[in-house]
Structures are given as structure tokens and as C-alpha cells.
Design an enzyme around this catalytic site. Sequence first.
Site, PDB file in Angstrom:
ATOM      1  N   ARG A 185       1.575   4.429   3.114  1.00 22.49           N
ATOM      2  CA  ARG A 185       0.866   3.274   3.672  1.00 22.49           C
ATOM      3  C   ARG A 185      -0.556   3.311   3.130  1.00 22.49           C
ATOM      4  NH1 ARG A 185       4.947   1.228   4.768  1.00 22.49           N
ATOM      5  NH2 ARG A 185       5.805   0.631   6.777  1.00 22.49           N
ATOM      6  N   GLU A 230      -3.165  -5.350   3.032  1.00 27.19           N
ATOM      7  CA  GLU A 230      -2.253  -6.170   2.226  1.00 27.19           C
ATOM      8  C   GLU A 230      -2.154  -7.583   2.794  1.00 27.19           C
ATOM      9  OE1 GLU A 230       1.436  -4.040   2.323  1.00 27.19           O
ATOM     10  OE2 GLU A 230       0.558  -2.288   1.376  1.00 27.19           O
ATOM     11  N   HIS A 279       3.782  -3.725  -2.835  1.00 27.57           N
ATOM     12  CA  HIS A 279       4.565  -3.165  -1.713  1.00 27.57           C
ATOM     13  C   HIS A 279       6.051  -3.522  -1.839  1.00 27.57           C
ATOM     14  CE1 HIS A 279       4.223  -1.726   2.729  1.00 27.57           C
ATOM     15  NE2 HIS A 279       5.374  -1.378   2.200  1.00 27.57           N
TER      16      HIS A 279
HETATM   17  O1  GLV Z   1       7.065   0.162   3.344  1.00 25.37           O
HETATM   18  C1  GLV Z   1       8.160  -0.097   3.680  1.00 25.37           C
HETATM   19  C2  GLV Z   1       8.823   0.457   4.822  1.00 25.37           C
HETATM   20  O2  GLV Z   1       8.205   1.192   5.617  1.00 25.37           O
HETATM   21  O3  GLV Z   1       9.993   0.160   4.975  1.00 25.37           O
END
Ligand code: GLV
Length: 338
Positions: A254, A283, A301
Site C-alpha cells: 500500500r 491514489e 495499482h
Molecule cells: O491492492 C489490492 C488488494 O489489496 O487486493
Amino acid sequence: MGVNDTDSDKTQEEEQQDLPKVVLFRPPPAFSLIGEESFASNKFQFLKTYDSQLPLDQFLSTHSHSIKAILSSGGAPVNADILQLLPEVGVVVTTSAGLNQIDIPECRRRGIKIANAGYVYSADVADMAVGLLIDVLRKVSASDRYVRQGLWAAKGNYPLGSKLSGKRAGIVGLGNIGYEVAKRLEAFGCFVSYNSRKKKPNVSYPFYHDVCELAANCDALIICCGLSDETRHMINKQVLSALGKEGVIVNIGRGAIIDEKEMVRCLMQGEIAGAGLDVFETEPSVPKEFFAMDNVVLSPHRAVFTPESLKDLSQLVVGNLEAFLSNKPLLSEYVDSE
Ligand SMILES: O=CC(=O)O
């Protein structure tokens, strides 16, 4: 008239209305990527707060007795304020691997179970971590731009990248994703070590209790842990300077695990060598300083998503919700690690 006669007289719409409700606060990215119909079931019905004009608390209070489950995804918080409006909820199923949007202690206090994406993304996200690392080291994206811009012919050869094999790779967070990254990097000839809350039994990679010490003893730091109060800005100025000016960082966890402003500063001043980033602090906005940096590889992402992982995800999500509603064990229940 028998009970069955009454049932068969019901319209499809009436039957749907009788189904237990699964509430959504925001459309999961997977809905637009493979279609919401992949998540449909005849055992439950989705109720979307974002389709209603009502204020959220009014909407939830109106439906509180029929809402049995929450389908979460990154972004919209599932917190104490929401949960207290939904006394019948017994499970939060999330389409994400990460659980940082969910108030886990509050769920535990209320006896609400949690199921996440389990292992469905692990291979894809691990492949992407390795891909980002190779790209940063070997300048794949940067040299692609160089060729496309006609600079090869105009200016000559592009500067050399650096070898992956033989690098010391430090994995931050050796959960199932971190472990998949470690296995891949070992196969590429890297020396793997790791940091985790606790040393893992039956894992022979060297363990560093202190993430700064791990950074000081590796060439590439790969962030694979979840975001929590403990890991927010865990990769700070001290860790980045321990990584050093030859070191590179990859983040598929993250964004907020890294102090992004500090990372930008370190990259601008050459205090670290490069970065491969799939996740960012706020984001979808990305620090504009990155755009001019050829030693930084950016990804929106998307590390977890492939059509294959999304198909597995839809089966898992529907399976978890149906299992919960028929009092069966969840398929990917999240159990707190100590
Ligand atoms: O980043 C993506 C997730 O946590 O699934």
C-alpha cells in the site's frame, strides 16, 4: 392454498426482494473489469448505497434488517459507525487482499467474520513485483521510451542496467504474497532475507527484526506487507537512507507504507537508486516529480488483476457469501495473526 403454491405465484422480482441483502458502498474495481454478473447468485441480492439518493445512514437504517453481509473493496471504510447501523451483518467479504479499509477490532467485538481475497492474487502480484524490480534494474520501460522517441539512432546506446542475479533482496512482510516474491527472486539467483512482525518458523531466509537493518543489508527492498497503524510510513527517511544510493525499492503493498514525500526527495537527490511502484499514498494521484524520473517505474495499482485472478476472485466472493448465508465455513476466512 399450500405454501408452495404461494411461492410459485411470486414474481421473480418479489423472490429477489426476499433474498438476504449484501450491501456495497462503492463498486468494486472487479465489477467493471469482468462484469458484475460474474458476482451474481440466486442466494443473495446486492444492495448498492451508491445507487440511492438517500443519505448513507438513512439508507442503511431503512434496510438494516435485511442486510446480512457487506461486500467491501479498497477505499470505502467499513468502520464502527457503519457497523452499528447494521446489527444483522455477520460477515464482511472483501474483494481485496488488503484489509486496511476494515475496522478489524470492531468486527471482532461484534462477532463479525471477515473473508478476503485469500490466495487468488498472490501469483499475479508476486510476478508484478519481480517485473517492476527487473524493469527498474534493467531500465526496460525507460529504454522502450528511448527507442520509441527515436533517440537510439539520434543519440546512441542507452545506459546499461544492472544485474538481478546476485542481488540481495529484502522482503518486507513474508505473508503469502511476500513468500511468492521470495521464491521467484530465489529462482532468479537473488539472496533473500526478510522482515516480518515475527520470525517465521520453517523459513530459512535470514530474518531481520528491524526493517532498517534489513534495508542496510539489501540492494532491493520489496514491500509486500499490509497497511496498518504499525506499518504506516514504516519506510521512512531512516530506512531509505539505510537502503542507500545503490538501493532500489518496489512497493506492491500500500502506498502509505512508504513516506512518499521522503521517497520523492531521496530519488530526486540520488539518495536511493530507483523505485518500482504499483501503489501510492493518495491514489489515483501520483507525485508529478516521478514523471520525469527514468529510474522510477509506475503502475496504476493493477498488480493483482489479471482476467484469471478476477475469475478466481468472483468464484471466491460468491462462494464466501453463499457459505456464510448457509451457515457453512467461509472459503477464505481472515484469521488474525499474532
Ligand atoms: O491492492 C489490492 C488488494 O489489496 O487486493
